[in-house]
Design a protein around this motif. Sequence first.
Motif: not given
Length: 777
Positions: A566-571, A573-580, A583-589
């Motif tokens: 996943g990618v978190v963007t503002d209004k 469209g600029k990316a600020h955070y990346v998630l990876s 769904w069955d173990e963990k998530m990092e950002f």
Amino acid sequence: MSEPKPPTPTPTPGDTYKGWLFKWTNYIKGYQRRWFVLSNGLLSYYRTQAEMGHTCRGTINLATANITVEDSCNFVISNGGAQTYHLKASSEVERQRWITALELAKAKAVHMQAESDDSGDDCSTAPPTTGQGGGCRNSEVQSTLRTMSSKVEDLTTCNDLIVKHGSALQRSLSELEGIRVGGDMGEKTRQVTERATLFRITSNAMINACRDFLSLAQNHSKRWQKALQTERDQRIRLEETLEQLAKQHNHLERAFRGATVLPSSFSNPALGNKGGVSAKGDASDEDDDNEFFDAMEDPAEFITVPADPKYHRRSGSNASGLSNETGLDDQSPLELEPVRQRRTRIPDKPNYYLNLWSIMKNCIGKELSKIPMPVNFNEPLSMLQRLSEDLEYYELLDKGAKCQSSLEQMCYVAAFTVSSYSTTVHRTGKPFNPLLGETFELDRLGECGYRSLCEQVSHHPPAAAHHAISEKGWTLRQEITLASKFRGKYLSIMPLGSIQCLFDKSNNHYSWKKVTTTVHNIIVGKLWIDQSGEIDVVNHRTGDRCHLKFAPYSYFSRDVPRKVTGVVTDKDGKAHYVLSGTWDEKMEFSRVMQSSKGENGTEGKQRTVYQTLKAKEIWRKNPLPDGAENMYFFSSLALTLNEPEEGVAPTDCRRRPDQRLMEEGRWDEANAEKQRLEEKQRTTRREREREAVKAASTPEEAVTEDSVTDSPLKTDAQEIGTEASEVSDESPHQDNYQALWFEKIDDAASGETLHVYKGGYWEAKDQGSWDMCPEIF
């Protein structure tokens, strides 16, 4: 500089050595520092110690190598011209340590090779080809078995002869004792002598045959023991190789998503701007700065690389780039003293046989909610309780409520979205379809700071409304309608509707939808569940967005199973955070410091390269309780959901008799009770529809057609009248039911229509007044 590696089963202690050496690469680069590992008679080297898990730069076999000392610090290892390593130690003492270790390793490698040759003498007449070694050993074993079988037959024959001649000798001796001295004496003596001679000859043959058999058995026993030890050593080496390959596979996946497709400006300056052709070294170092990997079948839309060190220095101790208010360093929830002791076990799932195909063959193409299923396919929880399980990781929303930045808050909301699927990985049982008007409360106000309420607001199609509110300043509400299809081999469940999360402090209003759940191997094989699709988490106040992608499982994919990015963007469209993560173990950002367009992927699509700070774990799945495989793979929260509680509404799932009987293992009674409840619900529904038709045709409303042309009552009455004759158990027309605790509204922020909590439930519980609740059980 180097130290012996702890002893392993093979090789024997002392033949493993590792440390830094300088290796000649070419005339431009000269000597480069490399990490060398000596193990199993093989000398391998890597650019760094970290590369040991995934990238070996070169290996030379010492059994066929020559070791030459050039001067006080330099020495050369060559295997006859194909490979030559010009090496330099940091000191003469260090060089001598390496020379000693190399000579010992070479001697052992030569000895092991000689032993291997001895154990395969019968196969040395021709060079082995693919599979020849195994075939030769098999032929040798068969030949030995035939020889030993022949020896056993010889022993059997000798034994029979000894018995025969021994009996004859015994008879002759008996006759000799009873004979009179006379003319027959000489004849009898001659017979005894002949038979004694035959017995002696047969005995000698028996002794020789036993000696041959024993010698043959001893010789082959040694060879078989040596062959067995060789097989054991080979198995250990194969296990170590497989483990190494698994590590390399994992690191290659990360490398593919990382620096392998970087523009030149992203390369490490200490390793770049080097070229030329080697004159003394081998070719493996000429392309050290260029690594190539096979393309993935479904390449990622973006890749991440470590950010420039200047960003880390600028960030100081805050390596993730997030504010300290979020409390990231404390990943565990606050320890609150529980109000009551919750149960940690339920009765084990019984093992009942059921002919699946006899039920499923008439259900292909139908919606799952319209198929009468026995409880054998269920788990002892209702769909309302499954919805409440979304709150297992409520701490993510608690932390999100503390965030000062809406973009940071979005990361926690996205992680919460992913966490709701973690309980489904082994949960192949179908939850009970709630009856119309059925409710479920989850009051954890004293333990976790939130309370939750669900109500089944529609039956065909099945729709449930959910509302949860926390003392930490967030509200979660959702209305989910399930559309499901049985396709013969798999079952697809498509949740319709949206989930919304509101934070009191910031007034941020988030909404998102769920992905498709697929249950595979319905008829044949082991059931397994996959989640696939895309989710857009939208902040309607700020315009921030997080695009999450759930990659479907593919046998041919090199990607991590159950992967989520996943990618978190503002209004803008600029990316600020990346998630990876998965769904069955963990998530990092990780925080994005810079982005640019990278190389083109498949189909000409250009992928974005994000420079990020070091990734930090934002969510990890809680371990399952002991014995979960015997308790429907329930989580610790799920085990408590159907626990009886005092004071809940009479429509609460905990009071549902068929579900309770199934949990107790009384499945036959549960099936009978389930049929009774379903028939009762059909009867109630038909009565409600007849009353609606009767109310619509009262004298006050029975006016002329012209006078009610524009009246909404006419439209409703006509629809009810025309549909009344076609009403069946599968009819979707039951909108005349009014939910008890929820009301339908048009949400201005998201532009959606959904049921929201209108209040009154917890007040009724405090007063113990449930007169308004229908009797559904």
